[in-house]
Design a protein around this motif. Structure first.
Motif, PDB file in Angstrom:
ATOM      1  N   ILE A 100      59.153  38.839  41.420  1.00 59.28           N
ATOM      2  CA  ILE A 100      57.815  38.619  41.976  1.00 59.28           C
ATOM      3  C   ILE A 100      56.746  39.192  41.053  1.00 59.28           C
ATOM      4  CG2 ILE A 100      56.271  39.201  43.892  1.00 59.28           C
ATOM      5  CD1 ILE A 100      58.695  39.058  45.747  1.00 59.28           C
ATOM      6  N   LEU A 101      57.011  40.377  40.507  1.00 55.86           N
ATOM      7  CA  LEU A 101      56.068  40.998  39.587  1.00 55.86           C
ATOM      8  C   LEU A 101      55.974  40.205  38.282  1.00 55.86           C
ATOM      9  CD1 LEU A 101      57.016  44.758  40.113  1.00 55.86           C
ATOM     10  CD2 LEU A 101      55.217  43.450  41.255  1.00 55.86           C
ATOM     11  N   LYS A 112      53.152  36.333  34.543  1.00 52.39           N
ATOM     12  CA  LYS A 112      53.171  35.053  33.820  1.00 52.39           C
ATOM     13  C   LYS A 112      52.042  34.138  34.280  1.00 52.39           C
ATOM     14  CE  LYS A 112      58.171  35.174  33.020  1.00 52.39           C
ATOM     15  NZ  LYS A 112      59.485  34.610  33.419  1.00 52.39           N
ATOM     16  N   LYS A 113      51.814  34.123  35.579  1.00 53.60           N
ATOM     17  CA  LYS A 113      50.754  33.276  36.128  1.00 53.60           C
ATOM     18  C   LYS A 113      49.379  33.716  35.610  1.00 53.60           C
ATOM     19  CE  LYS A 113      48.841  31.634  40.534  1.00 53.60           C
ATOM     20  NZ  LYS A 113      48.953  31.723  42.024  1.00 53.60           N
ATOM     21  N   SER A 152      44.536  37.382  29.707  1.00 54.30           N
ATOM     22  CA  SER A 152      45.170  38.698  29.793  1.00 54.30           C
ATOM     23  C   SER A 152      44.136  39.798  29.953  1.00 54.30           C
ATOM     24  CB  SER A 152      46.012  38.961  28.550  1.00 54.30           C
ATOM     25  OG  SER A 152      45.206  38.886  27.385  1.00 54.30           O
ATOM     26  N   HIS A 153      42.929  39.570  29.383  1.00 51.25           N
ATOM     27  CA  HIS A 153      41.888  40.587  29.513  1.00 51.25           C
ATOM     28  C   HIS A 153      40.505  39.963  29.354  1.00 51.25           C
ATOM     29  CE1 HIS A 153      39.946  44.429  29.585  1.00 51.25           C
ATOM     30  NE2 HIS A 153      39.402  44.243  28.395  1.00 51.25           N
ATOM     31  N   VAL A 154      39.547  40.569  30.008  1.00 46.38           N
ATOM     32  CA  VAL A 154      38.140  40.228  29.833  1.00 46.38           C
ATOM     33  C   VAL A 154      37.341  41.482  30.169  1.00 46.38           C
ATOM     34  CG1 VAL A 154      37.831  39.422  32.216  1.00 46.38           C
ATOM     35  CG2 VAL A 154      36.325  38.575  30.409  1.00 46.38           C
ATOM     36  N   ALA A 185      46.805  43.641  34.656  1.00 50.35           N
ATOM     37  CA  ALA A 185      47.222  44.790  35.468  1.00 50.35           C
ATOM     38  C   ALA A 185      46.837  44.591  36.933  1.00 50.35           C
ATOM     39  CB  ALA A 185      46.599  46.067  34.920  1.00 50.35           C
ATOM     40  N   CYS A 186      45.640  44.067  37.179  1.00 46.17           N
ATOM     41  CA  CYS A 186      45.200  43.834  38.564  1.00 46.17           C
ATOM     42  C   CYS A 186      46.074  42.794  39.254  1.00 46.17           C
ATOM     43  CB  CYS A 186      43.745  43.392  38.589  1.00 46.17           C
ATOM     44  SG  CYS A 186      42.557  44.696  38.192  1.00 46.17           S
ATOM     45  N   ALA A 187      46.463  41.766  38.506  1.00 49.43           N
ATOM     46  CA  ALA A 187      47.290  40.702  39.087  1.00 49.43           C
ATOM     47  C   ALA A 187      48.646  41.237  39.524  1.00 49.43           C
ATOM     48  CB  ALA A 187      47.473  39.574  38.080  1.00 49.43           C
ATOM     49  N   VAL A 188      49.264  42.048  38.683  1.00 45.22           N
ATOM     50  CA  VAL A 188      50.586  42.572  39.047  1.00 45.22           C
ATOM     51  C   VAL A 188      50.471  43.649  40.126  1.00 45.22           C
ATOM     52  CG1 VAL A 188      50.837  44.429  37.329  1.00 45.22           C
ATOM     53  CG2 VAL A 188      52.843  43.130  38.056  1.00 45.22           C
TER      54      VAL A 188
END
Length: 428
Positions: free
Chosen positions: A63-64, A69-70, A76-78, A316-319
């Protein structure tokens, strides 16, 4: 890793709390899955440390991984200055939902130490906004809050790993650490030192900062919940904000989602990290009350003066969002309860061992305090040979395993600790 690579590592790479001249042995991990770390020689070892408290669901969790990947397909960063994104907004919403009502302003950073720095800076700005130049903090001895400078300044100046920096650090107030343990009867005398300091210096104190319930690097001691309740009353009486450092204990480690829940109180600022992404990427948050945020924002400066480059990192926020979804299924409660029960069965009998001073267990934390300092190099060779990864420090052999560990795997960890205690060569 071949011999050439090992030599390169020893000669050129700093490792935590290790020497570049006489480095501690390093073991090359080539992959990880579940509770197992796979070494370059093909050997699999059970991770008893959750990569320093963080990998609560083990490694390579589908799940992580899917969440990572999604997100990486999008970005990946902004930068977070003048920009926001769905992953950060969703995570802030989840954190506000999980934490008590008065904690509703989220500041993202990229490590636990920085989250502490942010909390300290917040309160310095808070008091400046109120027309007071308060800069001294009150905490317990034997505490640890991180390796950056403000974090070091509120870690024990005499008993911590940072005492060599004392002449550089701001001077803060340190009360005697509580003696009443989590499971013992509360002793009112535990707070005499704290009460005296806060009463005498209340007009100087910018904030109180504590590790709730569990003092980590300062000795892995678990203190009584009533201590926190009494401190909260004192902080409210003197109108001094209270910071809780839940970098290590947050997200279920003590049997509660947050350790301060054992005392049924709420801080003014909460710092979280480590397990927030379940050990996948570095991320931390400092969550403040609306009052503190508004006071800072209404000041002459008009904003909070801090902004890390990787603040609110989308990956990092997504995971972290995926991690919280796993936690909200509440399987962790059953997992941690089972771990605690087995740790009691396996480790409490060691109280009678000749080389043991004390055994302490709370949630998914098991601590064996030894009579003598542990020889890390020799004992880790033994542990790895036995198929486990345990990293002691000073006189403590402790484990904080992933919540997904099964009883057989946990038995291998505890059995290895028992066997190690019988070998005098593992102690200095």
């Amino acid at each position: 890793m071949n011999q050439f690579d090992i030599n390169f590592d020893y000669q050129h790479i700093w490792h935590p709390y290790s020497s570049m001249i006489n480095p501690l042995p390093c073991y090359s991990v080539v992959s990880a899955k579940g509770v197992y770390l796979k070494l370059n020689n093909g050997k699999k070892i059970i991770d008893g440390m959750s990569s320093w408290w963080s990998a609560i669901h083990g490694y390579n969790h589908p799940i992580l991984n899917k969440a990572l990947k999604k997100q990486i397909k999008k970005m990946s960063h902004v930068m977070f200055g003048g920009i926001t994104h769905p992953s950060a907004t969703a995570l802030a919403r989840k954190l506000i939902y999980l934490t008590p009502k008065n904690l509703d302003c989220v500041f993202f950073s990229d490590s636990g130490s920085v989250a502490i720095e942010v909390a300290i800076k917040m309160l310095i700005q808070y008091w400046q906004a109120l027309g007071q130049k308060r800069k001294i903090f009150l905490t317990f001895r034997h505490g640890y809050h991180g390796d950056t400078f403000a974090a070091m300044s509120v870690s024990d100046p005499k008993n911590s790993i940072h005492k060599i920096y004392n002449h550089f650090l701001p001077k803060n107030f340190f009360a005697d650490s509580p003696i009443s343990s989590f499971h013992d009867k509360w002793n009112e005398n535990d707070l005499l030192s704290f009460q005296k300091i806060i009463k005498t210096h209340s007009s100087k104190i910018a904030g109180v900062i504590l590790e709730p319930i569990v003092q980590g690097v300062g000795g892995m001691k678990f203190y009584h919940p009533k201590c926190l309740k009494k401190i909260k009353i004192l902080c409210d009486y003197y109108s001094i904000p209270l910071i809780f450092d839940e970098i290590a204990t947050g997200f279920g480690r003590t049997g509660k989602l947050f350790a301060f829940e054992h005392a049924n109180i709420v801080p003014d600022i909460l710092c979280l990290g480590k397990a927030i992404t379940a050990g996948t990427l570095t991320l931390a948050v400092t969550i403040s009350s609306r009052n503190i945020a508004d006071t800072i924002s209404n000041s002459k400066v008009g904003c909070f003066m801090h902004g890390p480059t990787y603040m609110g990192n989308p990956l990092a926020c997504a995971v972290a969002n995926a991690n919280i979804k796993i936690l909200q299924k509440n399987e962790w409660k059953i997992q941690v309860s089972k771990i605690e029960k087995q740790l009691c069965q396996d480790l409490l009998p060691l109280l009678n061992h000749k080389n043991v001073v004390d055994v302490r267990i709370l949630g998914a934390i098991g601590v064996v305090e030894c009579m003598r300092i542990v020889n890390i190099e020799s004992i880790q060779k033994f542990f790895v040979k036995n198929g486990v990864w345990i990293r002691p420090f000073k006189q403590l052999i402790y484990i904080v395993p992933p919540y997904i560990i099964n009883s057989k795997e946990l038995s291998i960890l505890t059995k290895s600790i028992k066997e190690a205690l019988d070998n005098p060569l593992f102690f200095i």
